[in-house]
Design a protein around this motif. Structure first.
Motif, PDB file in Angstrom:
ATOM      1  N   PRO A  33     -26.733 -11.300 -13.623  1.00 44.65           N
ATOM      2  CA  PRO A  33     -26.709 -12.294 -12.548  1.00 44.65           C
ATOM      3  C   PRO A  33     -25.389 -13.063 -12.615  1.00 44.65           C
ATOM      4  N   LYS A  34     -24.787 -13.328 -11.461  1.00 49.25           N
ATOM      5  CA  LYS A  34     -23.461 -13.971 -11.443  1.00 49.25           C
ATOM      6  C   LYS A  34     -23.544 -15.416 -11.015  1.00 49.25           C
ATOM      7  N   TYR A  35     -22.548 -16.176 -11.432  1.00 42.95           N
ATOM      8  CA  TYR A  35     -22.382 -17.536 -10.931  1.00 42.95           C
ATOM      9  C   TYR A  35     -20.900 -17.833 -10.831  1.00 42.95           C
ATOM     10  N   THR A 512     -11.449 -13.036  -7.962  1.00 42.05           N
ATOM     11  CA  THR A 512     -12.470 -12.029  -8.270  1.00 42.05           C
ATOM     12  C   THR A 512     -11.861 -10.750  -8.817  1.00 42.05           C
ATOM     13  N   ASP A 513     -10.560 -10.530  -8.568  1.00 42.77           N
ATOM     14  CA  ASP A 513      -9.905  -9.289  -8.999  1.00 42.77           C
ATOM     15  C   ASP A 513      -8.400  -9.519  -9.020  1.00 42.77           C
ATOM     16  N   PRO A 514      -7.912 -10.413  -9.892  1.00 46.06           N
ATOM     17  CA  PRO A 514      -6.547 -10.939  -9.772  1.00 46.06           C
ATOM     18  C   PRO A 514      -5.422  -9.969 -10.108  1.00 46.06           C
ATOM     19  N   LEU A 520      -6.299  -6.499  -1.815  1.00 45.25           N
ATOM     20  CA  LEU A 520      -6.492  -7.933  -2.031  1.00 45.25           C
ATOM     21  C   LEU A 520      -7.465  -8.185  -3.183  1.00 45.25           C
ATOM     22  N   ALA A 521      -8.550  -7.449  -3.203  1.00 46.20           N
ATOM     23  CA  ALA A 521      -9.524  -7.412  -4.295  1.00 46.20           C
ATOM     24  C   ALA A 521     -10.429  -6.224  -3.986  1.00 46.20           C
ATOM     25  N   SER A 522     -11.007  -5.646  -5.016  1.00 41.51           N
ATOM     26  CA  SER A 522     -11.851  -4.477  -4.785  1.00 41.51           C
ATOM     27  C   SER A 522     -13.133  -4.865  -4.055  1.00 41.51           C
ATOM     28  N   GLN A 523     -13.663  -3.941  -3.279  1.00 43.05           N
ATOM     29  CA  GLN A 523     -14.918  -4.193  -2.575  1.00 43.05           C
ATOM     30  C   GLN A 523     -16.046  -4.464  -3.568  1.00 43.05           C
ATOM     31  N   LYS A 527     -18.125  -7.910  -3.387  1.00 40.72           N
ATOM     32  CA  LYS A 527     -19.567  -7.874  -3.112  1.00 40.72           C
ATOM     33  C   LYS A 527     -20.359  -8.537  -4.232  1.00 40.72           C
ATOM     34  N   TYR A 528     -19.847  -8.420  -5.461  1.00 41.13           N
ATOM     35  CA  TYR A 528     -20.553  -9.023  -6.605  1.00 41.13           C
ATOM     36  C   TYR A 528     -20.362 -10.535  -6.648  1.00 41.13           C
ATOM     37  N   TRP A 529     -19.121 -11.006  -6.473  1.00 39.53           N
ATOM     38  CA  TRP A 529     -18.826 -12.412  -6.722  1.00 39.53           C
ATOM     39  C   TRP A 529     -18.986 -13.327  -5.516  1.00 39.53           C
TER      40      TRP A 529
END
Length: 803
Positions: A33-35, A512-514, A520-523, A527-529
């Motif tokens: 689970p993410k936050y 999210t994917d620096p 720009l950032a991965s899908q 989608k996760y963050w």
């Protein structure tokens, strides 16, 4: 006896441990689970951190640390909003390249943040001036350009006559440049614009889907300013010309007694030969050009204006001839640059009419209006009067009927309008992202191919402003001259740069994917963050920054780049920390507090605790040195609990309820911005330990866990000294049992004829007869008459009624 608490040793030790262990590195395990907790990244100024910065950072650090203990994969990042005017001004003044200025400022800021023990994942650090970052800022701009949402237009700007640069409204103070004090005038320049107005409705609708505090939602809606009304055409007498106005109150058209146009309105020059006072009008226009839009529209200011001598307008509903005035409170950049004035029912129109002695006609009855006694009434309900065929109708019915009438006659129509203006997106500056557009005489404005991104900012020695107001890049001919990507002919690069708002409008996505150099950032990461679970920032950013970033995000959603329409699920705002004198901190007032001094003298944990204890998080609070010392004493009391620590592992019977109550209180308060009351609850718990003169290992473990998000260094040290396994940041957040939060005994009042004579401790399960019997025992010496009635309100009072 424990040795004295040495915060410098403790904090240095644990900051190194966390660095070595990469304690707060965000996991790439997308099954957890993410936050996503986010604070506004700072502008790294030369002054470094001030004590206002730690307040929001500590608040969200508390949430991030708590969430990790609750098993979440937490993203709590930090970066730098590093392009911008202050750095460029500093560089010009001190002859240091802005890149070097930025690097030095970032280094200092990062060191200060590190000293405060924040649980940022520094592996995800971003910087808007990094070419690997602004490549994607440029990529988004090209998306906007190709979608028709980026365009060029002639727009008035604030122009400093000395610095030879355009200024933002906030850089103009009392008509002069904030930096040099020279006169500022209005100057029209070709500017890049972003069509944020195309997203006005989506930005309003999106607010219904997010958890923002109410004042943030209201601020956003007011800034967008959606209204429904009508556009109305007023003919100019004797000319093939119409002045179109927008009004939310077309029902008041019979009450129009004059019109007002902007000093910049093109009709003035078009008919200058008809104007007998043209020179007076031009002089007024020149005075207006020295004021910012804010100064011109400020309600409290004195009304000024010039009547056009030679041109009049015709009210389309009654054919009455009315004067046309020029006044600076009407802007060409808002609406049509012309307004109809109904002084009986609009405060600003009324003030103008009273000053220049013009008629005031009441057209909506509903509350008294006495035009002779200088009273106006803003009537939104009521009955139409003095309005011809509208007389007797309600305001709502009159609006409907007058719009039908105007539509049939071809003199107006219904219209939805917005206060929101398109976003001026260019700056005639060096220190900003280059705009990836070239201009070709044959093809017009042409986008660079995405394969040519990033378009890097040329690294040159001279970045001084030019005399003609163009960007310093305009003088760099080798960089400017290029070929057209479309026809291959000669072309010139755009020399304006993007505003500081550009990099901050999407930075939350890059976290999210620096390190992704392909997109720009991965899908997968997006989608996760996304969306951000909790975003905190200052109230001063709840219009422009928040609106701009929501606009970019919604556009990217429409383009299929991001997975959700809104970027932030929750948005909160914090109050300012003021000086000890209750005023905003500033060098000129001599009330600035340097956080480095507090960390040195009292410790980072003391500063963190004080900033959370200073008052309600959403309200401003004044700095108090005594308050800092009080929080230091609190941490010293925590430290000294080592002296009364027992080997018992668990909660002692007489402390169990208090522990469960504290866990519940602290857990809830951390989630609801009530950090001050959470800390107060822990202070009360410690008082109970000292009353008993003992604390079990189980109670100690719980206290250290609850306090850790606020004061992480001291709690890690005490945890280790107590011999507990692992680290505090790795432990599990304690849970409470609701039943165990309820007191087994309560104290009730014992009354005789409604007057309290004693108190009685009873068990929560005691029956009525038992309670009354025990109550009579404690007041036995006062029961001198005959008892008429015995009343028991469970858990509150016993009342013995006597005669």
């Amino acid at each position: 006896m424990a040795e004295l608490y040495n915060h410098r040793e403790v904090e240095t030790k644990w900051q190194k441990v966390w660095d070595d262990e990469k304690a707060f590195k965000t996991s790439d395990d997308f099954t957890k689970p993410k936050y996503y907790a986010l604070v506004e990244f700072p502008y790294p100024s030369g002054q470094g951190l001030h004590v206002g910065h730690p307040r929001p950072y500590t608040a969200l650090d508390i949430v991030a640390r708590k969430r990790r203990m609750q098993g979440y994969n937490v993203l709590y990042p930090m970066g730098w909003d590093a392009f911008g005017l202050p750095t460029e001004n500093y560089a010009i003044k001190n002859h240091i390249h802005p890149r070097i200025v930025t690097e030095n400022n970032v280094k200092r800021f990062k060191s200060q943040l590190h000293s405060l023990g924040y649980s940022f994942d520094w592996d995800r650090e971003i910087n808007t001036t990094d070419v690997k970052y602004y490549k994607w800022t440029q990529w988004i701009f090209l998306k906007l350009f190709k979608a028709g949402l980026a365009y060029k237009a002639e727009m008035p700007i604030n122009w400093c006559t000395s610095c030879k640069v355009g200024l933002a409204n906030e850089e103009v103070v009392n008509g002069v440049c904030e930096r040099c004090g020279s006169e500022v005038i209005r100057k029209v320049k070709s500017q890049w614009m972003l069509k944020i107005t195309a997203y006005a409705d989506k930005l309003i609708e999106g607010l219904d889907t997010v958890d923002y505090i109410e004042r943030v939602k209201v601020s956003q809606k007011n800034w967008i300013g959606k209204s429904t009304g009508a556009e109305v055409d007023f003919a100019v007498k004797g000319k093939d010309e119409k002045l179109t106005v927008y009004t939310t109150r077309p029902d008041t058209l019979f009450g129009v007694t004059y019109m007002v146009i902007s000093p910049e309105h093109p009709m003035i020059d078009k008919y200058k030969d008809d104007l007998k006072n043209y020179d007076e009008v031009v002089a007024y226009r020149e005075q207006a050009a020295k004021k910012s839009d804010f100064e011109r529209t400020e309600l409290a200011k004195d009304k000024t204006g010039v009547m056009l001598d030679g041109l009049t307008a015709i009210d389309p509903v009654n054919d009455k001839e009315i004067p046309i005035w020029v006044s600076d409170y009407v802007l060409m950049s808002y609406g049509t640059g012309a307004i109809m004035a109904v002084p009986a029912h609009d405060e600003r129109d009324w003030e103008f009419a009273k000053k220049f002695n013009m008629p005031i006609i009441e057209v909506v009855a509903g509350s008294p209006v006495d035009v002779n006694e200088a009273v106006y009434t803003d009537v939104a309900t009521g009955t139409l009067v003095n309005s011809g065929f509208l007389d007797g109708l309600s305001v709502a019915d009159a609006k409907e009927k007058i719009i039908e009438f105007m539509t049939e006659k071809g003199i107006g129509h219904a219209k939805t309008n917005y206060k929101l203006r398109d976003w001026v997106f260019s700056r005639q500056r060096y220190w900003g992202e280059p705009i990836p557009i070239v201009h070709c005489d044959k093809c017009g404005y042409v986008a660079l191919p995405e394969s040519e991104l990033p378009l890097e900012l040329p690294d040159v020695e001279s970045y001084m402003p030019t005399d003609n107001g163009e960007s310093p890049l305009a003088a760099m001919t080798e960089w400017v001259n290029t070929t057209c990507p479309c026809c291959g002919g000669p072309a010139k690069r755009e020399t304006d740069t993007m505003p500081q708002w550009a990099g901050s409008s999407w930075y939350f996505l890059r976290y999210t994917d620096p390190h992704n150099d392909k997109e720009l950032a991965s899908q997968e990461a997006l989608k996760y963050w996304m969306p951000v679970d909790w975003y905190n920032g200052g109230m001063e950013h709840t219009t422009l920054h928040l609106l701009y970033s929501r606009f970019w995000h919604r556009f990217l959603y429409d383009e299929g780049v991001v997975p959700c329409p809104e970027p932030y699920q929750k948005r909160t705002s914090h109050g300012m920390i003021l000086g000890s004198n209750g005023e905003k901190m500033s060098k000129s007032r001599g009330n600035v507090v340097n956080p480095d001094d507090i960390v040195r003298d009292y410790g980072a944990d003391t500063l963190r605790t004080y900033e959370m204890f200073i008052g309600a998080f959403d309200l401003s609070a004044s700095w108090s040195e005594d308050g800092v010392k009080g929080c230091r004493r609190f941490l010293e009391r925590v430290w000294k609990l080592q002296d009364i620590l027992t080997e018992e592992d668990g909660y002692s019977a007489d402390m169990e309820v208090k522990l469960h109550q504290t866990i519940k209180k602290v857990s809830s308060d951390f989630e609801n911005l009530k950090y001050n009351t959470a800390i107060a609850a822990m202070m009360a718990l410690i008082n109970e330990f000292y009353k008993k003169n003992s604390v079990t290992k189980g109670e100690y473990r719980t206290l250290l866990t609850l306090l850790n998000p606020v004061a992480p260094h001291i709690t890690e040290e005490l945890w280790q000294r107590a011999g507990f396994d692992g680290r505090v940041y790795q432990t599990v957040w304690p849970e409470f049992d609701e039943e165990k939060t309820k007191e087994a005994t309560v104290e009730i009042a014992v009354q005789i004829n409604g007057k309290t004579r004693a108190t009685l401790a009873i068990h929560k399960d005691d029956q009525k007869d038992t309670v009354i019997e025990n109550a009579k025992k404690v007041i036995a010496d006062k029961l001198t008459g005959s008892i008429v009635k015995e009343i028991y309100v469970p858990g509150r009072i016993v009342n013995i009624v006597m005669k």
